[in-house]
Write an enzyme that holds these catalytic residues in place. Structure first.
Site, PDB file in Angstrom:
ATOM      1  N   ARG A  73     -15.351  -5.178   2.631  1.00 23.05           N
ATOM      2  CA  ARG A  73     -14.408  -4.769   3.690  1.00 23.05           C
ATOM      3  C   ARG A  73     -13.646  -3.496   3.281  1.00 23.05           C
ATOM      4  O   ARG A  73     -13.175  -3.357   2.168  1.00 23.05           O
ATOM      5  CB  ARG A  73     -13.422  -5.908   3.943  1.00 23.05           C
ATOM      6  N   VAL A  74     -13.555  -2.570   4.221  1.00 25.39           N
ATOM      7  CA  VAL A  74     -12.765  -1.355   4.008  1.00 25.39           C
ATOM      8  C   VAL A  74     -11.747  -1.275   5.138  1.00 25.39           C
ATOM      9  O   VAL A  74     -12.090  -1.508   6.304  1.00 25.39           O
ATOM     10  CB  VAL A  74     -13.672  -0.101   4.004  1.00 25.39           C
ATOM     11  N   GLY A  75     -10.520  -0.949   4.808  1.00 24.74           N
ATOM     12  CA  GLY A  75      -9.476  -0.850   5.837  1.00 24.74           C
ATOM     13  C   GLY A  75      -9.255   0.580   6.282  1.00 24.74           C
ATOM     14  O   GLY A  75     -10.164   1.421   6.246  1.00 24.74           O
ATOM     15  N   ASP A  76      -8.050   0.855   6.699  1.00 18.41           N
ATOM     16  CA  ASP A  76      -7.713   2.191   7.204  1.00 18.41           C
ATOM     17  C   ASP A  76      -7.382   3.181   6.092  1.00 18.41           C
ATOM     18  O   ASP A  76      -7.524   4.395   6.267  1.00 18.41           O
ATOM     19  CB  ASP A  76      -6.481   2.098   8.117  1.00 18.41           C
ATOM     20  N   THR A 125       0.618   1.784   6.658  1.00 19.48           N
ATOM     21  CA  THR A 125       0.450   0.599   5.832  1.00 19.48           C
ATOM     22  C   THR A 125       0.356  -0.603   6.774  1.00 19.48           C
ATOM     23  O   THR A 125       0.818  -0.535   7.908  1.00 19.48           O
ATOM     24  CB  THR A 125       1.628   0.439   4.852  1.00 19.48           C
ATOM     25  N   GLY A 126      -0.256  -1.672   6.293  1.00 18.97           N
ATOM     26  CA  GLY A 126      -0.379  -2.868   7.128  1.00 18.97           C
ATOM     27  C   GLY A 126      -1.827  -3.201   7.435  1.00 18.97           C
ATOM     28  O   GLY A 126      -2.723  -2.796   6.692  1.00 18.97           O
ATOM     29  N   GLY A 142      -5.136  -2.849   8.415  1.00 16.92           N
ATOM     30  CA  GLY A 142      -5.894  -1.619   8.617  1.00 16.92           C
ATOM     31  C   GLY A 142      -6.794  -1.621   9.824  1.00 16.92           C
ATOM     32  O   GLY A 142      -7.010  -0.576  10.453  1.00 16.92           O
ATOM     33  N   THR A 182       0.862  -1.181   0.000  1.00 17.17           N
ATOM     34  CA  THR A 182       0.000   0.000   0.000  1.00 17.17           C
ATOM     35  C   THR A 182       0.898   1.230   0.000  1.00 17.17           C
ATOM     36  O   THR A 182       1.888   1.276   0.730  1.00 17.17           O
ATOM     37  CB  THR A 182      -0.869   0.035   1.268  1.00 17.17           C
TER      38      THR A 182
HETATM   39  C1  SD4 Z   1      -5.658  -2.166   4.495  1.00 19.12           C
HETATM   40  N1  SD4 Z   1      -3.779  -0.868   5.205  1.00 19.12           N
HETATM   41  O1  SD4 Z   1      -6.535  -2.246   3.655  1.00 19.12           O
HETATM   42  C2  SD4 Z   1      -4.330  -1.583   4.090  1.00 19.12           C
HETATM   43  C3  SD4 Z   1      -3.462  -2.662   3.567  1.00 19.12           C
HETATM   44  C4  SD4 Z   1      -2.041  -2.303   3.404  1.00 19.12           C
HETATM   45  O2  SD4 Z   1       0.038  -2.678   2.551  1.00 19.12           O
HETATM   46  O3  SD4 Z   1      -1.553  -1.362   3.936  1.00 19.12           O
HETATM   47  N2  SD4 Z   1      -1.268  -3.025   2.683  1.00 19.12           N
HETATM   48  O4  SD4 Z   1      -5.799  -2.565   5.641  1.00 19.12           O
END
Ligand code: SD4
Length: 331
Positions: A219-222, A242-243, A245, A191
């Site tokens: 699904r929605v992340g951060d 990133t990571g 979420g 990301t």
């Molecule tokens: C998420 N933060 O959708 C994002 C994924 C991500 O590197 O960062 N991937 O949770």
């Protein structure tokens, strides 16, 4: 260390070649000075992004070097990754959800705290530009799903099939076991969150992703959530994540980091505190990665993560550098 990396990585041969246009333009225009604790310091244009996205930061720097705004720099910078079919976590070529649909999340924020976001949007290759249109052309901050897609068509964005043959094959192989596990630094990798300071000293940020591979439909992340995946306060600085979420949302991570900088922490200290807060809520869980990066008004940067393996790239007059981030856990 930084100097050595610069010599290794810089696409230009000397720092002087990069700094001259800025020094010249700063001398021409006294407004390009910012006050810094009563001492006058030259503005330090810079682009910074999550992971080692060399081409994206180079693009952002190209915009900044020509005197472009930080908003244009971050948009055009992250678009490089959205267009890259080899990046399987952003834009075109991103991994699909468990039903085989590529759904994209993105947000953007400018120096005046204007922001725009699209959530769970299909068939549009550049969600960051749609997010910018939401910010600039609508009274809203977020558009989701079909509404976002429809808005994008109305704004002239073309319909694009985002599921590449490679991503489709991998998804079909995954379906055999359907295990919802992300491998640290691999499946949740890539990301792009980007922050930039322009010649006027103004900060903007952008964040764009296809989210966790094989996520549940809807699904929605951060990443498209202002305050979680990205936050900018032009008085203080900016942060992006990133990571996994879900964990970033639970601490409103990027907002937290900017507020910590407001209280006097350096970008590095603020990122470290952000990760520590997450780990305090996850004492028994070590199977996920999060990386934060941050920048303050002076152009100082920081980055920190849970597991080793995360790095962030900076491009400024000091050169084009990949910075391995320190981590909370050592393996
Ligand atoms: C998420 N933060 O959708 C994002 C994924 C991500 O590197 O960062 N991937 O949770």
């Amino acid at each position: 260390m930084k100097r050595r990396n610069f010599l290794k990585n810089s696409t230009l041969t000397t720092a002087g070649m990069i700094s001259v246009p800025f020094l010249a333009s700063c001398q021409d225009n006294p407004q390009q000075k910012i006050a810094d604790n009563n001492s006058s310091k030259t503005i330090r244009p810079i682009a910074i992004c999550t992971w080692n996205f060399m081409n994206a930061t180079a693009k952002a720097w190209e915009v900044l070097e020509k005197g472009g705004s930080s908003l244009d720099a971050v948009e055009q910078g992250v678009m490089v990754e959205e267009a890259d079919l080899n990046n399987e976590t952003v834009g075109n070529g991103g991994r699909p959800d468990r039903d085989g649909r590529v759904t994209l999340d993105a947000c953007i924020m400018d120096k005046d705290a204007n922001c725009g976001a699209v959530l769970c949007m299909e068939n549009i290759a550049h969600p960051i530009s749609v997010a910018r249109k939401v910010m600039e052309e609508t009274p809203h901050v977020m558009l989701a799903g079909k509404g976002a897609e429809q808005f994008a068509y109305e704004q002239g964005f073309p319909k694009t099939n985002l599921l590449t043959e490679k991503a489709k094959k991998e998804w079909m192989a995954w379906k055999k076991d359907s295990q919802y596990e992300t491998i640290i630094n691999i499946e949740n990798h890539d990301t792009i969150g980007m922050l930039a300071i322009d010649k006027d000293g103004d900060i903007a940020g952008a964040c764009t992703t296809s989210g966790m591979a094989y996520k549940m439909a809807g699904r929605v992340g951060d990443s498209p959530i202002i305050g979680a995946g990205l936050f900018v306060d032009n008085e203080v600085g900016g942060a992006t994540a990133t990571g996994v979420g879900e964990e970033v949302v639970r601490t409103v991570g990027s907002f937290l980091i900017v507020e910590l900088m407001r209280q006097g922490k350096s970008p590095q200290e603020a990122c470290e505190e952000g990760v520590k807060r997450i780990m305090e809520k996850n004492k028994d869980r070590k199977d996920f990665q999060i990386g934060f990066i941050a920048i303050n008004k002076k152009g100082e940067t920081g980055g920190y993560c849970i597991h080793p393996g995360f790095s962030y790239r900076t491009y400024s007059e000091d050169g084009h550098i990949n910075n391995p981030a320190d981590s909370f856990l050592k393996d």
